[in-house]
Design a protein around this motif. Structure first.
Motif, PDB file in Angstrom:
ATOM      1  N   LEU A  70       0.835  -1.206   0.000  1.00  0.00           N
ATOM      2  CA  LEU A  70       0.000   0.000   0.000  1.00  0.00           C
ATOM      3  C   LEU A  70       0.868   1.252   0.000  1.00  0.00           C
ATOM      4  CD1 LEU A  70      -2.711   1.409   0.061  1.00  0.00           C
ATOM      5  CD2 LEU A  70      -2.723   1.154   2.568  1.00  0.00           C
ATOM      6  N   ALA A  73       2.160   1.718  -3.408  1.00  0.00           N
ATOM      7  CA  ALA A  73       1.075   2.162  -4.285  1.00  0.00           C
ATOM      8  C   ALA A  73       0.858   3.668  -4.154  1.00  0.00           C
ATOM      9  CB  ALA A  73      -0.213   1.401  -3.951  1.00  0.00           C
ATOM     10  N   VAL A  74       0.807   4.161  -2.933  1.00  0.00           N
ATOM     11  CA  VAL A  74       0.587   5.587  -2.688  1.00  0.00           C
ATOM     12  C   VAL A  74       1.758   6.400  -3.244  1.00  0.00           C
ATOM     13  CG1 VAL A  74       0.377   7.356  -0.894  1.00  0.00           C
ATOM     14  CG2 VAL A  74      -0.890   5.210  -0.693  1.00  0.00           C
ATOM     15  N   TYR A  78      -1.221   5.845  -6.648  1.00  0.00           N
ATOM     16  CA  TYR A  78      -2.419   5.007  -6.653  1.00  0.00           C
ATOM     17  C   TYR A  78      -3.099   5.060  -5.287  1.00  0.00           C
ATOM     18  CZ  TYR A  78      -0.741   3.252 -11.105  1.00  0.00           C
ATOM     19  OH  TYR A  78      -0.329   3.166 -12.403  1.00  0.00           O
ATOM     20  N   GLY A  79      -4.425   5.105  -5.309  1.00  0.00           N
ATOM     21  CA  GLY A  79      -5.179   5.253  -4.071  1.00  0.00           C
ATOM     22  C   GLY A  79      -5.381   3.976  -3.305  1.00  0.00           C
ATOM     23  N   SER A  80      -5.096   2.846  -3.923  1.00  0.00           N
ATOM     24  CA  SER A  80      -5.288   1.566  -3.241  1.00  0.00           C
ATOM     25  C   SER A  80      -4.295   0.553  -3.772  1.00  0.00           C
ATOM     26  CB  SER A  80      -6.713   1.043  -3.460  1.00  0.00           C
ATOM     27  OG  SER A  80      -6.909   0.668  -4.815  1.00  0.00           O
ATOM     28  N   ALA A  81      -4.054  -0.488  -2.968  1.00  0.00           N
ATOM     29  CA  ALA A  81      -3.164  -1.557  -3.402  1.00  0.00           C
ATOM     30  C   ALA A  81      -3.756  -2.312  -4.582  1.00  0.00           C
ATOM     31  CB  ALA A  81      -2.892  -2.505  -2.243  1.00  0.00           C
ATOM     32  N   GLU A  82      -5.100  -2.371  -4.633  1.00  0.00           N
ATOM     33  CA  GLU A  82      -5.763  -3.085  -5.731  1.00  0.00           C
ATOM     34  C   GLU A  82      -5.525  -2.377  -7.069  1.00  0.00           C
ATOM     35  OE1 GLU A  82      -7.161  -2.301  -2.863  1.00  0.00           O
ATOM     36  OE2 GLU A  82      -7.324  -4.304  -1.956  1.00  0.00           O
ATOM     37  N   ALA A  83      -5.696  -1.044  -7.089  1.00  0.00           N
ATOM     38  CA  ALA A  83      -5.476  -0.292  -8.324  1.00  0.00           C
ATOM     39  C   ALA A  83      -4.017  -0.383  -8.757  1.00  0.00           C
ATOM     40  CB  ALA A  83      -5.869   1.169  -8.126  1.00  0.00           C
ATOM     41  N   ARG A  86      -3.359  -3.825 -10.328  1.00  0.00           N
ATOM     42  CA  ARG A  86      -3.835  -3.972 -11.709  1.00  0.00           C
ATOM     43  C   ARG A  86      -2.861  -3.323 -12.692  1.00  0.00           C
ATOM     44  NH1 ARG A  86      -8.847  -2.985  -9.122  1.00  0.00           N
ATOM     45  NH2 ARG A  86      -8.760  -0.757  -9.662  1.00  0.00           N
TER      46      ARG A  86
END
Length: 280
Positions: A70, A73-74, A78-83, A86
């Protein structure tokens, strides 16, 4: 232009967020021209290069294992680990978790460097035409952008027109560029393969010319055009050479507007590109 592109690459490396419009202004050019030259010379859109470089650098952070996913990601917007996951998988073909456990697989995007190679063996037959505003009237279709080879949807569109219609369009033409035209409008600034554009098969007319009701029209703003004389066989090479040879060595840059191919005769073609004087 080559110096501007290399400066842009440096900013991709240094900046968390890249404001392309502001960067273009600082480099003394326009976002439209900067994106077009980048995609033509790099062989990929600027947005795709930025994505690949971000994921290349992110992969190094994932493998080091110093931060949780996470946090990485940030760091890369990216706002989330999921985004983030992907986007990561789209580039590397594996999830961040798999790469952290296994050390790969990874698809690395090297940092680009632009260089101007001077060959000078093939002079380009070019002129600058200053044209008032005009209209293009004809038959339009939305088609995908295809970089290599003929566009089958454009071919189908043209083949679907009766022979008499081509003659009618030629007779309608009353201003330069004269004759039958292939007009490419609404082009994506990054020239992303598969992005949609408007293709219009028609003729140029002055503002006061009556246009039959069954034809679509496109308004073309006044301005300068770089006109490249070529042949049907070498049209795609000429299109590419404008970015690799002509624009880097001439005081002009692309401005927004349609790109036009004039069908001079069975062999000869003219490529019309909307341009403006480059600053500095």
């Amino acid at each position: 232009m080559i110096a501007a592109l290399n400066r842009l690459v440096s900013l991709v490396e240094a900046a968390d967020e890249l404001d392309v419009a502001e960067t273009a202004k600082e480099l003394g050019t326009t976002e439209h021209h900067l994106r077009r030259m980048f995609s033509s010379l790099a062989g990929m859109p600027l947005s795709e290069y930025v994505r690949r470089r971000r994921m290349t650098m992110a992969a190094a952070d994932v493998i080091r294992g110093r931060d949780d996913l996470l946090g990485i990601a940030v760091r890369y917007g990216y706002g989330s680990a999921e985004a983030f996951g992907r986007a990561f998988r789209a580039v590397h073909g594996a999830s961040p978790g798999d790469v952290r456990r296994n050390g790969g697989p990874l698809r690395t995007q090297p940092r680009l460097t632009f260089r101007l190679t001077v060959e000078g063996g093939n002079p380009m037959e070019t002129r600058i035409a200053d044209r008032p505003a005009f209209r293009v009237a004809g038959h339009a279709a939305r088609v995908p952008l295809i970089h290599r080879g003929p566009n089958p949807l454009i071919q189908q569109h043209i083949a679907g027109l009766p022979a008499a219609e081509h003659q009618r369009l030629k007779e309608l033409s009353d201003t330069e560029p004269g004759g039958l035209l292939q007009v490419f409008d609404d082009l994506d600034s990054d020239r992303t393969e598969g992005s949609e554009l408007t293709y219009l098969h028609g003729a140029a007319v002055t503002a006061g010319t009556p246009v039959p009701a069954d034809l679509e029209t496109l308004e073309v703003a006044a301005g300068a055009w770089a006109v490249f004389r070529t042949t049907e066989a070498s049209l795609s090479e000429t299109w590419a050479a404008t970015a690799t040879e002509w624009f880097p060595s001439n005081p002009w840059r692309l401005r927004p507007g349609p790109e036009i191919v004039v069908l001079v005769d069975r062999e000869a073609r003219e490529l019309w590109l909307p341009v403006e004087g480059a600053q500095g």
